[in-house]
Motif scaffolding. Structure first.
Motif, PDB file in Angstrom:
ATOM      1  N   LYS A   6      15.439  16.727  -2.451  1.00  0.00           N
ATOM      2  CA  LYS A   6      14.546  17.820  -2.057  1.00  0.00           C
ATOM      3  C   LYS A   6      13.271  17.771  -2.885  1.00  0.00           C
ATOM      4  N   ILE A   7      13.409  17.410  -4.153  1.00  0.00           N
ATOM      5  CA  ILE A   7      12.251  17.313  -5.052  1.00  0.00           C
ATOM      6  C   ILE A   7      11.425  16.072  -4.722  1.00  0.00           C
ATOM      7  N   THR A   8      12.078  14.908  -4.683  1.00  0.00           N
ATOM      8  CA  THR A   8      11.332  13.657  -4.550  1.00  0.00           C
ATOM      9  C   THR A   8      10.697  13.472  -3.174  1.00  0.00           C
ATOM     10  N   PHE A   9      11.342  13.999  -2.134  1.00  0.00           N
ATOM     11  CA  PHE A   9      10.779  13.888  -0.788  1.00  0.00           C
ATOM     12  C   PHE A   9       9.981  15.130  -0.388  1.00  0.00           C
ATOM     13  N   ARG A  10       9.942  16.129  -1.259  1.00  0.00           N
ATOM     14  CA  ARG A  10       9.185  17.359  -1.010  1.00  0.00           C
ATOM     15  C   ARG A  10       9.589  18.020   0.304  1.00  0.00           C
ATOM     16  N   SER A  11      10.915  18.062   0.533  1.00  0.00           N
ATOM     17  CA  SER A  11      11.391  18.581   1.811  1.00  0.00           C
ATOM     18  C   SER A  11      12.842  19.022   1.695  1.00  0.00           C
ATOM     19  N   ASN A  12      13.191  20.066   2.424  1.00  0.00           N
ATOM     20  CA  ASN A  12      14.594  20.463   2.501  1.00  0.00           C
ATOM     21  C   ASN A  12      15.428  19.403   3.221  1.00  0.00           C
ATOM     22  N   ALA A  18      16.297  10.261   2.631  1.00  0.00           N
ATOM     23  CA  ALA A  18      16.792   9.255   1.683  1.00  0.00           C
ATOM     24  C   ALA A  18      17.879   8.392   2.318  1.00  0.00           C
ATOM     25  N   VAL A  19      18.801   9.028   3.007  1.00  0.00           N
ATOM     26  CA  VAL A  19      19.893   8.279   3.646  1.00  0.00           C
ATOM     27  C   VAL A  19      19.342   7.371   4.740  1.00  0.00           C
ATOM     28  N   SER A  20      18.423   7.873   5.537  1.00  0.00           N
ATOM     29  CA  SER A  20      17.821   7.068   6.598  1.00  0.00           C
ATOM     30  C   SER A  20      17.120   5.840   6.014  1.00  0.00           C
ATOM     31  N   ALA A  21      16.339   6.037   4.973  1.00  0.00           N
ATOM     32  CA  ALA A  21      15.636   4.919   4.338  1.00  0.00           C
ATOM     33  C   ALA A  21      16.626   3.929   3.726  1.00  0.00           C
ATOM     34  N   SER A  39      17.193  -2.050  -5.689  1.00  0.00           N
ATOM     35  CA  SER A  39      15.749  -2.311  -5.766  1.00  0.00           C
ATOM     36  C   SER A  39      15.035  -1.968  -4.467  1.00  0.00           C
ATOM     37  N   ALA A  40      15.779  -1.815  -3.370  1.00  0.00           N
ATOM     38  CA  ALA A  40      15.181  -1.498  -2.075  1.00  0.00           C
ATOM     39  C   ALA A  40      15.269  -0.014  -1.732  1.00  0.00           C
ATOM     40  N   LEU A  41      15.920   0.781  -2.572  1.00  0.00           N
ATOM     41  CA  LEU A  41      16.023   2.217  -2.302  1.00  0.00           C
ATOM     42  C   LEU A  41      14.677   2.904  -2.472  1.00  0.00           C
TER      43      LEU A  41
END
Length: 146
Positions: A6-12, A18-21, A39-41
Motif C-alpha cells: 500500500k505504501i510502495t505502490f501508493r494504492s489500496n 505487486a502480485v501481478s507484476a 532481482s525482477a520483483l
C-alpha cells in the motif's frame, strides 16, 4: 506485505499490483518447480527517475550501506527521498525504511534488526519526490549476507 505494498505502490490495491507484476516478471521455472527471481520483483512503480549504479554492502552484523548514482535528470530532483525495502526470506519478513536520505547523498547506512545477523537479505531502493506525491520504479540493489 499488504501494508508494505500500500505504501510502495501508493494504492489500496498495492498488493494486487505487486502480485501481478511478480507473476509477469519474477516467477520463473516450470511447474511444480516455480521459483522467484528477486532481482525482477517490482516493489514500486512511478515516473520519478529510478536509481542507477546500485551497490549494497555489509557494515556490521545488522547494518548495511547502500549507494547509488547521484545524477539528476528530467524527472528527478537532488531532494528526492530515498526509500529502502529489505526482505529476509528465512524469517519471511519485510521492512521498509522511508526517507532515509536524499538522492544527492549518494549513500546511506541502514540499521536492520539484530536478529537478522547471519542471514541473507534482499534489498531494493526507490525514490519519492520532495512533495511526496510520486515514486520511482523500484530497483533491486542486491543480496547481502549479514
Amino acid at each position: 506485505m499488504r501494508n508494505l505494498f500500500k505504501i510502495t505502490f501508493r494504492s489500496n490495491n498495492g498488493m494486487q499490483q505487486a502480485v501481478s507484476a511478480a507473476l509477469k516478471n519474477a516467477v520463473v521455472g516450470e511447474s511444480p518447480d516455480w521459483t522467484i527471481d528477486y532481482s525482477a520483483l517490482q516493489l514500486s512503480v512511478g515516473s520519478v527517475d529510478a536509481a542507477m549504479q546500485l551497490v549494497v554492502s555489509k557494515n556490521t552484523a545488522s547494518n548495511v550501506q547502500l549507494s547509488w548514482d547521484k545524477t539528476v535528470a528530467a524527472n528527478s530532483s537532488e531532494k528526492d527521498w530515498v526509500n529502502c525495502v529489505f526482505f529476509n526470506n528465512e524469517h519471511k519478513m519485510a521492512i521498509i525504511k522511508q526517507n532515509t536520505a536524499v538522492r544527492s547523498d549518494g549513500t546511506v547506512a541502514v540499521d536492520l534488526p539484530e536478529v537478522w545477523a547471519g542471514v541473507e537479505i534482499h534489498c531494493w531502493i526507490y525514490f519519492t519526490n520532495p512533495t511526496d506525491t510520486l515514486n520511482s520504479t523500484s530497483k533491486f540493489v542486491g543480496l547481502v549476507q549479514l
